[in-house]
Design an enzyme around this catalytic site. Structure first.
Site, PDB file in Angstrom:
ATOM      1  N   ASP A   8       2.161   0.328  -0.796  1.00 33.75           N
ATOM      2  CA  ASP A   8       1.963  -1.067   0.062  1.00 33.75           C
ATOM      3  C   ASP A   8       2.288  -0.407   1.712  1.00 33.75           C
ATOM      4  OD1 ASP A   8       1.293  -2.105  -2.087  1.00 33.75           O
ATOM      5  OD2 ASP A   8       3.030  -3.564  -2.115  1.00 33.75           O
ATOM      6  N   ASP A 129      -4.261 -13.402  -7.495  1.00 35.42           N
ATOM      7  CA  ASP A 129      -2.758 -13.365  -7.189  1.00 35.42           C
ATOM      8  C   ASP A 129      -2.558 -14.777  -7.470  1.00 35.42           C
ATOM      9  OD1 ASP A 129      -3.194 -10.580  -6.399  1.00 35.42           O
ATOM     10  OD2 ASP A 129      -3.059 -11.260  -3.998  1.00 35.42           O
TER      11      ASP A 129
END
Length: 243
Positions: A8, A129
């Site tokens: 990330d 998500d």
């Protein structure tokens, strides 16, 4: 089943967030390319990259770091975060990204996703998500009314390579994956599901492996790898043995 070690990106560095909060970022490596090489050298067959800044900005931000990763490893790279238009999709796929993950745009403009799937067979994934079962977008800053399952079903016949399903409440928290929600989603779909969020141990990965028959095709692991709770080589082996 495939292990997708997560890189990330925030400010050009490898970080991990806690439940999607940008202010709760821990920096683990200031050299994303070196981190990608370490995962490859451990036997990982893919690398999962997210441009966190891009997810919030709505456009790619950490492009230099992504290109450095692409130049550093010969394993396929899956990229998401801030890719919101056809030009961005085409550009990253031409640059060497193996698979683009579309999240916010899958909710805002599903026709774009369907068109991209036609143009790039097998190279488009949809990132869903969820917070409390509802879809979160714009870097998880907004929650929509549609459920994760209902959004995923919109792309059943589109040729999507995979649904990347993240339980935000588990992400980075090392509290174990949401097996019930992940399995339930996979059973509703013919599209493969990649589990994400909450993995803290090899036992968690073994539990995910039991969902192979339901259509779960892989798992994304982040903080547990960086903290040393899970060895990447062992994790890759556990998932590879899943039937």
């Amino acid at each position: 089943m495939i292990l997708y070690p997560a890189i990330d990106l925030k400010g050009g560095q490898c970080v991990r967030l806690l439940r999607g909060e940008m202010d709760a970022a821990t920096v683990y490596n200031d050299d994303p390319a070196a981190q990608a090489r370490a995962f490859r050298d451990a036997g990982c067959a893919w690398v999962h990259v997210v441009d966190l800044d891009g997810a919030f900005a709505g456009r790619p931000v950490n492009g230099d770091a992504v290109r450095a990763i692409l130049g550093a490893v010969d394993v396929p790279v899956q990229l998401g975060g801030g890719i919101r238009d056809r030009a961005g999709i085409d550009r990253w796929l031409e640059a060497g990204v193996a698979r683009v993950v579309l999240g916010t745009v899958a909710l805002r403009d599903p026709d774009l996703v369907i068109a991209a799937c036609r143009a790039h067979p097998g190279r488009i994934a949809v990132g869903i998500d969820a917070r409390g079962g509802k879809v979160a977008v714009e870097g998880w800053a907004e929650t929509a009314e549609i459920t994760a399952t209902d959004l995923a079903l919109k792309f059943e016949d589109a040729g999507v390579a995979a649904i990347v399903f993240t339980d935000i409440d588990r992400d980075g928290a090392l509290q174990g994956p949401n097996l019930d929600a992940t399995g339930a989603l996979a059973r509703r779909l013919s599209t493969p599901v990649i589990a994400s969020g909450g993995v803290s141990s090899l036992d968690d990965l073994k539990a995910i492996a039991t969902l192979a028959g339901d259509g779960v095709a892989g798992a994304i692991v982040g903080r547990a790898l960086y903290d040393g709770r899970v060895d990447p080589a062992e994790a890759a082996r556990v998932l590879a043995e899943a039937a």
